[in-house]
Design a protein around this motif. Structure first.
Motif, PDB file in Angstrom:
ATOM      1  N   VAL A   1       9.054  -9.300   4.025  1.00 22.42           N
ATOM      2  CA  VAL A   1      10.334  -9.420   3.279  1.00 22.42           C
ATOM      3  C   VAL A   1      10.937  -7.897   3.181  1.00 22.42           C
ATOM      4  CG1 VAL A   1      11.836 -10.129   1.247  1.00 22.42           C
ATOM      5  CG2 VAL A   1       9.815 -11.588   2.221  1.00 22.42           C
TER       6      VAL A   1
ATOM      7  N   VAL B   1      13.836  -8.521  -6.153  1.00 26.29           N
ATOM      8  CA  VAL B   1      13.266  -8.254  -5.016  1.00 26.29           C
ATOM      9  C   VAL B   1      13.595  -6.840  -4.490  1.00 26.29           C
ATOM     10  CG1 VAL B   1      12.488  -9.320  -2.517  1.00 26.29           C
ATOM     11  CG2 VAL B   1      12.788 -10.925  -4.755  1.00 26.29           C
TER      12      VAL B   1
ATOM     13  N   TYR C   1      22.591 -12.422  -2.148  1.00 24.93           N
ATOM     14  CA  TYR C   1      22.834 -12.743  -3.693  1.00 24.93           C
ATOM     15  C   TYR C   1      24.034 -13.543  -3.894  1.00 24.93           C
ATOM     16  CZ  TYR C   1      22.733 -11.269  -8.462  1.00 24.93           C
ATOM     17  OH  TYR C   1      22.844 -11.303 -10.005  1.00 24.93           O
TER      18      TYR C   1
ATOM     19  N   ILE D   1      21.545  -4.193  -0.938  1.00 24.14           N
ATOM     20  CA  ILE D   1      21.737  -5.642  -0.647  1.00 24.14           C
ATOM     21  C   ILE D   1      22.870  -5.618   0.263  1.00 24.14           C
ATOM     22  CG2 ILE D   1      22.370  -8.015  -1.334  1.00 24.14           C
ATOM     23  CD1 ILE D   1      20.440  -7.410  -3.925  1.00 24.14           C
TER      24      ILE D   1
ATOM     25  N   THR E   1      19.071 -15.987  -2.523  1.00 23.34           N
ATOM     26  CA  THR E   1      18.074 -16.250  -3.803  1.00 23.34           C
ATOM     27  C   THR E   1      18.834 -15.239  -5.016  1.00 23.34           C
ATOM     28  OG1 THR E   1      16.037 -15.776  -4.904  1.00 23.34           O
ATOM     29  CG2 THR E   1      16.573 -14.208  -3.170  1.00 23.34           C
TER      30      THR E   1
ATOM     31  N   ASP F   1      17.074  -8.988   4.242  1.00 21.39           N
ATOM     32  CA  ASP F   1      16.794 -10.515   4.330  1.00 21.39           C
ATOM     33  C   ASP F   1      17.614 -11.174   3.289  1.00 21.39           C
ATOM     34  OD1 ASP F   1      14.841  -9.889   6.578  1.00 21.39           O
ATOM     35  OD2 ASP F   1      13.222 -10.009   5.165  1.00 21.39           O
ATOM     36  N   LEU F   2      18.108 -10.372   2.309  1.00 23.80           N
ATOM     37  CA  LEU F   2      18.312 -10.980   1.167  1.00 23.80           C
ATOM     38  C   LEU F   2      19.994 -11.103   0.938  1.00 23.80           C
ATOM     39  CD1 LEU F   2      16.065  -8.891  -1.332  1.00 23.80           C
ATOM     40  CD2 LEU F   2      15.623 -10.996  -0.393  1.00 23.80           C
TER      41      LEU F   2
ATOM     42  N   MET G   1       8.952 -15.444  -1.420  1.00 24.44           N
ATOM     43  CA  MET G   1       9.750 -14.946  -0.618  1.00 24.44           C
ATOM     44  C   MET G   1       8.879 -14.902   0.840  1.00 24.44           C
ATOM     45  SD  MET G   1      12.634 -14.550  -2.112  1.00 24.44           S
ATOM     46  CE  MET G   1      12.569 -15.435  -3.680  1.00 24.44           C
TER      47      MET G   1
ATOM     48  N   ALA H   1      17.500 -11.961  -5.829  1.00 24.55           N
ATOM     49  CA  ALA H   1      17.607 -10.658  -4.843  1.00 24.55           C
ATOM     50  C   ALA H   1      17.598  -9.491  -5.407  1.00 24.55           C
ATOM     51  CB  ALA H   1      19.013 -11.053  -3.997  1.00 24.55           C
TER      52      ALA H   1
END
Length: 332
Positions: free
Chosen positions: A26, A324, A33, A73, A318, A30-31, A305, A321
């Motif tokens: 991960v 992570v 928010y 992010i 998610t 990939d995230l 994740m 986010a």
């Protein structure tokens, strides 16, 4: 006998070795928010059923964006909570609707931050359904009308693109919604704006806290006539295939945890970028258990994740986010 010549544990002997042969990872890229915006001023109100997630007024949004961008992010999913609602959800496609205002503000502050606009009507209608409702007095039955709903969803998508949304994410599950929105965007001159389709969205019990957050619970009935039956898997292929043919640029599975088999099925059948939505109850259950000291939140979330990635998701929406992203930074 293969043993003792074959010893699978040889590749697990140290952290460095495990990292070397790790099949899935991960990354912060990939995230996605989710952020909830609302009217008013000086509002940063925690959502009671989703600890750590807030409603933001536009004048408090920058502090959240600063944190998101600082963590690396790249994309947010924007939900609007309007001041006024009506039967047709007119504030969803109002030029000065809350999502449109927020999008313009975000793009001024951080032009490179990707704004994904959730394209639905449920937060904006006084009945809480994702489209136009017709009540038949003779049968005493209320139905969500498919094709009239498409017209309003197209207007919403165009208004969001006009405000600067980078990606349109229709979540309504009306038949033909990708085709209608693609045609509407193209005709309005937004042919380069991609569509992230909620292609496979189940009528799930995992949405409860979100409906609290978005003030979008149906005022009557349920959404089972347009969202998918949780018992069905083959139907997911039909839904996804229709969206591919209609012009979707991303496919999404929602929820994620209880539907990893569906994520894998779509990954094996389609080559579009695949998104999963780690939804509100999945988030809130972990938060509640962690608060009780029953689980290690960081370990549980990290395992979730990597599970989504292993199942085949390219991108993960998610509420975790920021957490992570922070953990990933610590690891490096």
């Amino acid at each position: 006998m293969s043993f003792p010549i074959v010893r699978n544990r040889r590749l697990r002997g140290s952290n460095a070795l495990r990292s070397l042969v790790r099949e899935n990872n991960v990354t912060v890229n990939d995230l996605i928010y989710p952020i909830f915006v609302t009217h008013g001023s000086q509002i940063k109100d925690e959502i009671s059923s989703m600890p750590g997630v807030y409603h933001f007024s536009l004048d408090r949004l920058e502090e959240e964006l600063n944190e998101v961008v600082a963590l690396g992010i790249k994309a947010i999913l924007l939900f609007g909570v309007p001041a006024d609602k009506d039967a047709l959800g007119s504030s969803a496609y109002d030029h000065n609707g809350i999502v449109q205002q927020a999008t313009r503000s975000i793009k001024k502050l951080y032009p490179e931050l990707l704004v994904i606009a959730d394209t639905c009507l449920c937060q904006f209608t006084d009945h809480g359904h994702c489209g136009v409702v017709h009540f038949d007095k003779s049968t005493q039955r209320a139905d969500v009308l498919n094709d009239p709903s498409l017209e309003l969803l197209v207007k919403t998508a165009v208004a969001q693109a006009e405000a600067g949304a980078d990606i349109i994410a229709p979540s309504n599950m009306m038949d033909g919604f990708v085709y209608a929105i693609r045609q509407g965007l193209d005709e309005a001159g937004y042919d380069q704006v991609p569509i992230m389709s909620y292609a496979v969205k189940y009528s799930s019990s995992f949405y409860g806290p979100f409906r609290d957050a978005a003030h979008s619970a149906p005022q009557f009935g349920d959404r089972k006539t347009y969202q998918m039956d949780p018992a069905n898997a083959r139907e997911a292929l039909r839904e996804a295939e229709a969206d591919v043919v209609e012009g979707a640029d991303f496919l999404m599975v929602k929820p994620a945890m209880a539907y990893m088999d569906i994520i894998r099925t779509l990954r094996d059948q389609f080559d579009l970028p695949l998104v999963c939505y780690n939804v509100s109850a999945e988030y809130s259950m972990v938060k509640a258990a962690a608060k009780q000291g029953w689980i290690d939140e960081r370990s549980i979330v990290s395992e979730m994740m990597i599970g989504f990635k292993r199942a085949g998701a390219d991108l993960i929406i998610t509420y975790f986010a920021k957490d992570v992203a922070g953990w990933l930074r610590e690891n490096h």
